[in-house]
Design a protein around this motif. Structure first.
Motif, PDB file in Angstrom:
ATOM      1  N   HIS A 169      41.841  45.035  41.351  1.00  0.00           N
ATOM      2  CA  HIS A 169      42.175  43.604  41.328  1.00  0.00           C
ATOM      3  C   HIS A 169      43.095  43.359  40.130  1.00  0.00           C
ATOM      4  O   HIS A 169      42.673  42.793  39.109  1.00  0.00           O
ATOM      5  N   PRO A 170      44.354  43.764  40.228  1.00  0.00           N
ATOM      6  CA  PRO A 170      45.233  43.787  39.048  1.00  0.00           C
ATOM      7  C   PRO A 170      45.561  42.420  38.463  1.00  0.00           C
ATOM      8  O   PRO A 170      45.958  42.340  37.305  1.00  0.00           O
ATOM      9  N   ARG A 171      45.395  41.364  39.222  1.00  0.00           N
ATOM     10  CA  ARG A 171      45.692  40.025  38.691  1.00  0.00           C
ATOM     11  C   ARG A 171      44.462  39.383  38.038  1.00  0.00           C
ATOM     12  O   ARG A 171      44.564  38.314  37.451  1.00  0.00           O
ATOM     13  N   MET A 172      43.319  40.044  38.155  1.00  0.00           N
ATOM     14  CA  MET A 172      42.072  39.450  37.671  1.00  0.00           C
ATOM     15  C   MET A 172      41.815  39.814  36.215  1.00  0.00           C
ATOM     16  O   MET A 172      41.939  40.973  35.817  1.00  0.00           O
ATOM     17  N   ALA A 173      41.457  38.816  35.417  1.00  0.00           N
ATOM     18  CA  ALA A 173      41.032  39.042  34.034  1.00  0.00           C
ATOM     19  C   ALA A 173      39.516  39.259  34.043  1.00  0.00           C
ATOM     20  O   ALA A 173      38.761  38.344  34.376  1.00  0.00           O
ATOM     21  N   PHE A 174      39.093  40.470  33.718  1.00  0.00           N
ATOM     22  CA  PHE A 174      37.680  40.820  33.728  1.00  0.00           C
ATOM     23  C   PHE A 174      37.055  40.564  32.353  1.00  0.00           C
ATOM     24  O   PHE A 174      37.612  40.962  31.328  1.00  0.00           O
ATOM     25  N   SER A 175      35.895  39.952  32.341  1.00  0.00           N
ATOM     26  CA  SER A 175      35.120  39.883  31.102  1.00  0.00           C
ATOM     27  C   SER A 175      34.455  41.233  30.861  1.00  0.00           C
ATOM     28  O   SER A 175      34.360  42.058  31.779  1.00  0.00           O
ATOM     29  N   ARG A 176      33.995  41.461  29.655  1.00  0.00           N
ATOM     30  CA  ARG A 176      33.267  42.705  29.371  1.00  0.00           C
ATOM     31  C   ARG A 176      32.049  42.816  30.273  1.00  0.00           C
ATOM     32  O   ARG A 176      31.715  43.890  30.752  1.00  0.00           O
ATOM     33  N   ARG A 177      31.357  41.718  30.474  1.00  0.00           N
ATOM     34  CA  ARG A 177      30.151  41.758  31.300  1.00  0.00           C
ATOM     35  C   ARG A 177      30.500  42.146  32.736  1.00  0.00           C
ATOM     36  O   ARG A 177      29.760  42.914  33.365  1.00  0.00           O
ATOM     37  N   GLN A 178      31.595  41.625  33.256  1.00  0.00           N
ATOM     38  CA  GLN A 178      31.995  41.981  34.612  1.00  0.00           C
ATOM     39  C   GLN A 178      32.323  43.464  34.725  1.00  0.00           C
ATOM     40  O   GLN A 178      31.988  44.113  35.717  1.00  0.00           O
ATOM     41  N   LEU A 179      32.972  44.010  33.713  1.00  0.00           N
ATOM     42  CA  LEU A 179      33.286  45.441  33.725  1.00  0.00           C
ATOM     43  C   LEU A 179      32.026  46.280  33.577  1.00  0.00           C
ATOM     44  O   LEU A 179      31.884  47.322  34.224  1.00  0.00           O
ATOM     45  N   ILE A 180      31.087  45.817  32.735  1.00  0.00           N
ATOM     46  CA  ILE A 180      29.803  46.513  32.604  1.00  0.00           C
ATOM     47  C   ILE A 180      29.119  46.573  33.965  1.00  0.00           C
ATOM     48  O   ILE A 180      28.643  47.634  34.397  1.00  0.00           O
ATOM     49  N   PHE A 186      49.574  49.106  30.568  1.00  0.00           N
ATOM     50  CA  PHE A 186      48.652  49.445  31.648  1.00  0.00           C
ATOM     51  C   PHE A 186      47.316  48.699  31.552  1.00  0.00           C
ATOM     52  O   PHE A 186      46.740  48.338  32.564  1.00  0.00           O
ATOM     53  N   VAL A 187      46.823  48.498  30.345  1.00  0.00           N
ATOM     54  CA  VAL A 187      45.585  47.729  30.156  1.00  0.00           C
ATOM     55  C   VAL A 187      45.874  46.620  29.155  1.00  0.00           C
ATOM     56  O   VAL A 187      46.137  46.892  27.983  1.00  0.00           O
ATOM     57  N   ARG A 188      45.857  45.385  29.634  1.00  0.00           N
ATOM     58  CA  ARG A 188      46.170  44.234  28.792  1.00  0.00           C
ATOM     59  C   ARG A 188      44.895  43.591  28.268  1.00  0.00           C
ATOM     60  O   ARG A 188      43.899  43.474  28.976  1.00  0.00           O
ATOM     61  N   THR A 189      44.934  43.169  27.016  1.00  0.00           N
ATOM     62  CA  THR A 189      43.847  42.384  26.441  1.00  0.00           C
ATOM     63  C   THR A 189      44.082  40.910  26.767  1.00  0.00           C
ATOM     64  O   THR A 189      45.179  40.391  26.541  1.00  0.00           O
ATOM     65  N   VAL A 190      43.077  40.273  27.325  1.00  0.00           N
ATOM     66  CA  VAL A 190      43.145  38.839  27.605  1.00  0.00           C
ATOM     67  C   VAL A 190      42.259  38.147  26.577  1.00  0.00           C
ATOM     68  O   VAL A 190      41.031  38.251  26.628  1.00  0.00           O
ATOM     69  N   ARG A 191      42.872  37.499  25.629  1.00  0.00           N
ATOM     70  CA  ARG A 191      42.132  36.930  24.502  1.00  0.00           C
ATOM     71  C   ARG A 191      41.062  35.947  24.970  1.00  0.00           C
ATOM     72  O   ARG A 191      41.309  35.087  25.813  1.00  0.00           O
ATOM     73  N   GLY A 192      39.869  36.119  24.402  1.00  0.00           N
ATOM     74  CA  GLY A 192      38.761  35.240  24.728  1.00  0.00           C
ATOM     75  C   GLY A 192      38.096  35.550  26.056  1.00  0.00           C
ATOM     76  O   GLY A 192      37.117  34.895  26.433  1.00  0.00           O
ATOM     77  N   VAL A 193      38.630  36.549  26.787  1.00  0.00           N
ATOM     78  CA  VAL A 193      38.050  36.891  28.093  1.00  0.00           C
ATOM     79  C   VAL A 193      37.674  38.354  28.133  1.00  0.00           C
ATOM     80  O   VAL A 193      36.504  38.714  28.198  1.00  0.00           O
ATOM     81  N   GLY A 194      38.662  39.233  28.097  1.00  0.00           N
ATOM     82  CA  GLY A 194      38.378  40.675  28.211  1.00  0.00           C
ATOM     83  C   GLY A 194      39.651  41.442  28.490  1.00  0.00           C
ATOM     84  O   GLY A 194      40.572  41.431  27.674  1.00  0.00           O
ATOM     85  N   TYR A 195      39.767  42.021  29.698  1.00  0.00           N
ATOM     86  CA  TYR A 195      40.901  42.886  30.016  1.00  0.00           C
ATOM     87  C   TYR A 195      41.369  42.667  31.454  1.00  0.00           C
ATOM     88  O   TYR A 195      40.609  42.255  32.320  1.00  0.00           O
ATOM     89  N   ARG A 196      42.650  42.991  31.679  1.00  0.00           N
ATOM     90  CA  ARG A 196      43.193  43.003  33.020  1.00  0.00           C
ATOM     91  C   ARG A 196      44.217  44.139  33.096  1.00  0.00           C
ATOM     92  O   ARG A 196      44.629  44.700  32.080  1.00  0.00           O
ATOM     93  N   MET A 197      44.603  44.481  34.305  1.00  0.00           N
ATOM     94  CA  MET A 197      45.577  45.549  34.518  1.00  0.00           C
ATOM     95  C   MET A 197      46.962  45.056  34.118  1.00  0.00           C
ATOM     96  O   MET A 197      47.350  43.909  34.390  1.00  0.00           O
ATOM     97  N   GLY A 198      47.742  45.928  33.477  1.00  0.00           N
ATOM     98  CA  GLY A 198      49.128  45.620  33.174  1.00  0.00           C
ATOM     99  C   GLY A 198      50.045  46.070  34.298  1.00  0.00           C
ATOM    100  O   GLY A 198      49.639  46.859  35.158  1.00  0.00           O
ATOM    101  N   ALA A 199      51.280  45.617  34.263  1.00  0.00           N
ATOM    102  CA  ALA A 199      52.230  45.919  35.331  1.00  0.00           C
ATOM    103  C   ALA A 199      52.897  47.282  35.143  1.00  0.00           C
ATOM    104  O   ALA A 199      53.616  47.757  36.023  1.00  0.00           O
TER     105      ALA A 199
END
Length: 263
Positions: free
Chosen positions: A202-213, A248-261
Motif C-alpha cells: 500500500h505505497p500511498r498509505m502512511a503506516f503508524s508503528r502500531r500498524q506495522l507491528i 524508498f522508505v519515507r518518514t511521515v512525521r507524527g505518524v510513522g512510515y510510508r513507501m517512497g517512490a
C-alpha cells in the motif's frame, strides 16, 4: 531433543512417532539456564519443531551451522560469546528468525540486540506460551523456501517479473520473496522483507508503528514499538537509502512510515 544438560520441561510430551515436524522446521534454544532451556525446548518440540539446545555462545554458532535452524531463541547474557555476538555471527550465514531473551529491561540492551539482526525480544520473566505465540505468528507469514534464490539474470529479467513491485531502481518480488536494487540482489532478513513488503503493498498509505507491528509481528505483540525504527534503520542501510531523502522508505512525521517512490 538434541543438545546437552537439564531435564525436560512442563509441556506435554507427544508420542515419539509424531514429534518430527511434518514441515521440517528446526529450532535452536541458546540459554545458559539449563532448566529454562529445556522447558523452552519442550514447548517448541511439542509444537512440531526439531529442537537443538545449547548453553553457550561458541557452541551456538557451531550448532547453527550444522542444523540450519528456522528460528533461534537466544539469551543475551551467555558465557563465552554473548547473545549480541552470537546474533552478529548468525546473520553472516543464516536468515533464521531470532528472538532475543534478556534479563535486563534496559532499552539500550534491547536495541543493541536488535541492531545486529534480532527479529524480536522478550524480557525475563516471561510465559513460554507467550514466546510460542510469537513464534507461531512469525511462521504464519507466507514463506518461500526461506533461502535466497539466484533470481533473474540481469536488470532486464528483473524488470520482466510478473507481479513485481517497482519503485525506481528497487524491485520487490512478493512471490519469490526477493529484492533487487539496480538489478543486484539485496540480502534482507525475513523481518526486513516483511516490513518492506507491507509498506510496498500500500505505497500511498502512511503506516503508524502500531500498524506495522500488527502487520509484521502480529496483533498480540506487546513491547516497545520503537522496534520498528530499528528494523527500518537496517532496511535503509541495505538499500542505501538516506533517511532525509527517503527514496524508498519515507518518514511521515507524527505518524510513522510510508513507501517512497524511489526517486
Amino acid at each position: 531433543m538434541a543438545g546437552h544438560g537439564g531435564e525436560g520441561g512442563a509441556a506435554p510430551a507427544a508420542p515419539a512417532a509424531s514429534r518430527r515436524p511434518p514441515s521440517g522446521l528446526r529450532a535452536m534454544v541458546v540459554e545458559d539456564e539449563q532448566k529454562l532451556a529445556e522447558l523452552l525446548g519442550s514447548y517448541l518440540e511439542h509444537d512440531g519443531f526439531e529442537v537443538s539446545v545449547v548453553h553457550d555462545g561458541l557452541h551456538a554458532v557451531a550448532t547453527a551451522r550444522g542444523v540450519d535452524p528456522d528460528v533461534v531463541v537466544l539469551d543475551l547474557g551467555l558465557p563465552g560469546l554473548d547473545g549480541v555476538e552470537v546474533c552478529r555471527q548468525l546473520r553472516t550465514f543464516s536468515d533464521a528468525y531470532v528472538v532475543m531473551l534478556t534479563a535486563r529491561s534496559d532499552e539500550v540492551d534491547t536495541l543493541i540486540g536488535l541492531s545486529v539482526g534480532a527479529d524480536d525480544y522478550m524480557t525475563k520473566p516471561f510465559s513460554p506460551r507467550e514466546l510460542m505465540a510469537r513464534v507461531q505468528t512469525m511462521f504464519r507469514r507466507p514463506r518461500a523456501t526461506g533461502k535466497p534464490s539466484a533470481g533473474p539474470a540481469g536488470p532486464n529479467a528483473v524488470n520482466a517479473l510478473e507481479g513485481a513491485r517497482r519503485f525506481g531502481t528497487l524491485t520487490l518480488d512478493p512471490v519469490g520473496r526477493d529484492v533487487w536494487l539496480d538489478g543486484e540482489t539485496v540480502a534482507l532478513t525475513r523481518t526486513e522483507f516483511d516490513l518492506l513488503a507491507t509498506l510496498s503493498e500500500h505505497p500511498r498509505m502512511a503506516f503508524s508503528r502500531r500498524q506495522l507491528i500488527e502487520a509484521v509481528w502480529g496483533p498480540s505483540w506487546v513491547g516497545d514499538e520503537h522496534l520498528v525504527d530499528v528494523h527500518v534503520g537496517h532496511l535503509r542501510r541495505k538499500l542505501g537509502d538516506d533517511p532525509v531523502e527517503g527514496r524508498f522508505v519515507r518518514t511521515v512525521r507524527g505518524v510513522g512510515y510510508r513507501m517512497g517512490a524511489g526517486q
